[in-house]
Write a protein that holds these residues in place. Structure first.
Motif, PDB file in Angstrom:
ATOM      1  N   SER A   1       0.867  -1.299  -0.019  1.00  0.00           N
ATOM      2  CA  SER A   1       0.003  -0.131   0.155  1.00  0.00           C
ATOM      3  C   SER A   1       0.833   1.193  -0.012  1.00  0.00           C
ATOM      4  O   SER A   1       1.627   1.299   0.804  1.00  0.00           O
ATOM      5  N   GLY A   2       0.491   2.130  -1.075  1.00  0.00           N
ATOM      6  CA  GLY A   2       1.384   3.324  -1.008  1.00  0.00           C
ATOM      7  C   GLY A   2       2.786   3.435  -1.623  1.00  0.00           C
ATOM      8  O   GLY A   2       3.433   4.261  -1.743  1.00  0.00           O
ATOM      9  N   LYS A   3       3.021   2.226  -2.048  1.00  0.00           N
ATOM     10  CA  LYS A   3       4.654   1.852  -2.449  1.00  0.00           C
ATOM     11  C   LYS A   3       4.809   1.703  -3.858  1.00  0.00           C
ATOM     12  O   LYS A   3       5.861   1.546  -4.534  1.00  0.00           O
ATOM     13  N   LEU A   4       3.495   1.785  -4.732  1.00  0.00           N
ATOM     14  CA  LEU A   4       3.758   1.513  -6.275  1.00  0.00           C
ATOM     15  C   LEU A   4       3.132   2.685  -6.945  1.00  0.00           C
ATOM     16  O   LEU A   4       2.335   3.483  -6.544  1.00  0.00           O
ATOM     17  N   PRO A   5       3.858   3.288  -8.208  1.00  0.00           N
ATOM     18  CA  PRO A   5       3.662   4.429  -8.796  1.00  0.00           C
ATOM     19  C   PRO A   5       2.328   3.881  -9.607  1.00  0.00           C
ATOM     20  O   PRO A   5       2.264   4.078 -10.887  1.00  0.00           O
ATOM     21  N   LEU A   6       1.253   3.952  -8.996  1.00  0.00           N
ATOM     22  CA  LEU A   6      -0.128   3.505  -9.707  1.00  0.00           C
ATOM     23  C   LEU A   6      -1.070   4.469  -9.307  1.00  0.00           C
ATOM     24  O   LEU A   6      -1.087   5.116  -8.133  1.00  0.00           O
ATOM     25  N   ARG A   7      -2.090   5.112 -10.235  1.00  0.00           N
ATOM     26  CA  ARG A   7      -3.211   5.676  -9.917  1.00  0.00           C
ATOM     27  C   ARG A   7      -4.276   5.155 -10.089  1.00  0.00           C
ATOM     28  O   ARG A   7      -4.526   4.114 -11.113  1.00  0.00           O
ATOM     29  N   THR A   8      -5.198   5.457  -9.644  1.00  0.00           N
ATOM     30  CA  THR A   8      -6.724   4.657  -9.612  1.00  0.00           C
ATOM     31  C   THR A   8      -7.734   5.433 -10.528  1.00  0.00           C
ATOM     32  O   THR A   8      -7.767   6.873 -10.441  1.00  0.00           O
ATOM     33  N   CYS A   9      -8.419   4.818 -11.355  1.00  0.00           N
ATOM     34  CA  CYS A   9      -9.357   5.628 -12.107  1.00  0.00           C
ATOM     35  C   CYS A   9     -10.780   4.540 -12.266  1.00  0.00           C
ATOM     36  O   CYS A   9     -10.349   3.565 -12.848  1.00  0.00           O
ATOM     37  N   ARG A  10     -11.643   5.118 -11.953  1.00  0.00           N
ATOM     38  CA  ARG A  10     -12.843   4.438 -12.181  1.00  0.00           C
ATOM     39  C   ARG A  10     -13.803   4.508 -13.405  1.00  0.00           C
ATOM     40  O   ARG A  10     -13.828   5.804 -13.769  1.00  0.00           O
ATOM     41  N   GLY A  11     -13.939   3.288 -14.086  1.00  0.00           N
ATOM     42  CA  GLY A  11     -14.820   3.891 -15.487  1.00  0.00           C
ATOM     43  C   GLY A  11     -16.014   3.137 -15.214  1.00  0.00           C
ATOM     44  O   GLY A  11     -16.246   1.967 -14.916  1.00  0.00           O
ATOM     45  N   VAL A  12     -17.170   3.908 -15.738  1.00  0.00           N
ATOM     46  CA  VAL A  12     -18.582   3.510 -15.915  1.00  0.00           C
ATOM     47  C   VAL A  12     -18.747   3.261 -17.473  1.00  0.00           C
ATOM     48  O   VAL A  12     -18.574   3.991 -18.275  1.00  0.00           O
TER      49      VAL A  12
END
Length: 468
Positions: free
Chosen positions: A295-306
């Protein structure tokens, strides 16, 4: 000699008839048949149903069972989406002939229950500017190979008298081979025209004028007299495909005398699996951030798609012919049946909502965003009615000189693991999970089986040098 199957359980109710406990590890139960079904703990494992080979009254001694059937290598895969199923297939496929391996897949939502199963399913190897993606041809070929194996697994069952697997209908289509068309817009017309001159023959491109484009799709809006057509591009039903791929994994395991199991169980910490497996492959998508070790250690962003589901109301004319291609624009339209279509997708970068279900309020907002874009490229869609929505939370990787690439590699150093090459990551497939999953699964399986991260292309591991 009878063949045994292990069911791994994490509670200890009384042993039912037909099961014995491993004398060295009471957490392991043995059953003398090849049926993977509902276990005493309520988990469900899917495979071909076949009658028991012997009853509990003729079981060999437990010590003999342990010696005969214990696999030499055990792997855990966290996540049953595109990445997880691809890694499972390639671990079974690439392992040496003399190794007895067992692959356990953990996903509390089941096969395709997360963002992979809720994706749109449009498959092609090009960017929105019609440029072939980095290693796009390899990705395309590997994905096609997995689709072929998945289709074969379903076709074999459809043509046999064996009982059907309850989660996968053999009468429903997985793939629609009808192509995809993208009309040019003011912002991309010149670059589309230029890039479309270079393409892969295995998924070639055609430049069409307005007349030719509207011959394929009457009423298609082609304002700049140019559209790019991908005749070999496909429309995939993601969840059916993943279910079929799991069937193919079961078939491969049976042929090679290997084992694969699905546990509908959530793994909340890697410590739950710390000593049980030779390697753990983490394919959790956006849910990877729920693991405390990462948690918090990876260069990822989240994006929700509908994604909105629309239908043409009964009695109204305007069915979409089954030979017409799907459409790409500011919104995409994935047509599968003459009177039904998926329209997507929204991009909510502030969301942390993992649920696949969509509230009425969220669906209303999505329609307000998607319908103007969809009707701008295909005006008749205004006559179609909203009937539902689905959503997924994507894990989006950072941009690199080669594009937005998935994150692969060993993460023992990140989680503070002293045993090297035990924990592996396949993450950040973003909105291209369907395209990338075949190649990244193959490469990751090679790295896991060889305990050697250097077999992975450096472009997939360079994220380790980035700060989040």
């Amino acid at each position: 000699m009878p063949s045994g199957v292990r069911l791994r359980l994490r509670v200890h109710p009384p042993l039912p008839d037909g099961f014995v406990a491993d004398p060295k590890n009471p957490k392991l139960w043995w059953r003398m048949d090849k049926v993977r079904c509902a276990s005493p703990t309520g988990r469900r494992n899917y495979s071909k149903a076949s009658p028991p080979l012997c009853s509990s009254n003729c079981l060999p001694p437990p010590a003999a069972l342990s010696a005969l059937y214990k696999p030499s290598l055990r792997y855990a895969i966290l996540g049953a989406g595109f990445a997880g199923l691809s890694v499972a297939w390639h671990l079974l496929k690439q392992s040496s002939e003399d190794s007895r391996i067992c692959v356990d897949i953990y996903d509390d939502a089941g096969i395709g229950g997360g963002a992979s199963g809720a994706s749109g399913g449009l498959l092609h190897p090009y960017s929105p500017k019609a440029r072939l993606l980095w290693r796009g041809l390899e990705c395309w070929r590997e994905c096609i190979d997995l689709l072929i194996f998945a289709n074969r697994a379903v076709e074999a069952r459809a043509s046999s008298s064996a009982p059907q697997d309850s989660f996968c209908s053999f009468k429903e289509r997985i793939v629609w081979k009808r192509g995809i068309i993208r009309p040019a817009s003011q912002k991309n017309v010149d670059i589309l025209r230029e890039n479309a001159q270079s393409f892969s023959e295995s998924c070639y491109l055609e430049l069409l004028d307005r007349s030719a484009a509207q011959y394929l799709v009457p009423d298609l809006c082609v304002p700049l007299d140019l559209a790019v057509y991908m005749p070999l591009a496909m429309n995939i039903h993601p969840k059916r495909y993943l279910q079929a791929l799991f069937l193919a994994c079961n078939d491969l395991a049976d042929c090679e005398e290997r084992e694969i199991y699905l546990f509908k169980e959530s793994i909340n910490s890697l410590h739950q699996l710390s000593e049980e497996y030779d390697a753990v492959v983490i394919c959790l998508g956006a849910k990877v951030d729920k693991l405390p070790q990462l948690s918090g250690k990876l260069p990822l962003r989240t994006c929700r798609g509908v994604i909105a589901k629309l239908q043409l109301p009964s009695g109204l004319p305007g069915e979409y012919d089954h030979q017409r291609p799907s459409i790409l624009s500011d919104a995409w339209l994935a047509f599968r049946e003459p009177r039904s279509v998926l329209v997507g997708s929204t991009w909510d970068w502030s969301s942390k909502d993992y649920a696949s279900s969509v509230s009425e309020e969220e669906a209303s907002r999505a329609m307000e965003e998607l319908m103007p874009k969809a009707s701008a490229v295909y005006p008749p869609i205004r006559n179609w009615a909203f009937v539902g929505a689905q959503a997924g939370l994507r894990a989006m990787p950072p941009l690199t000189p080669y594009g937005s690439l998935p994150l692969l590699g060993c993460v023992d150093d990140i989680i503070g693991e002293s045993v090297k090459c035990r924990h592996w990551l396949v993450g950040g497939l973003g909105s291209r999970g369907l395209l990338y999953h075949g190649l990244v699964g193959k490469l990751t399986a090679q790295a896991v089986l060889s305990s050697n991260e250097s077999v992975l292309p450096s472009e997939f591991t360079q994220w380790k040098s980035m700060s989040k």
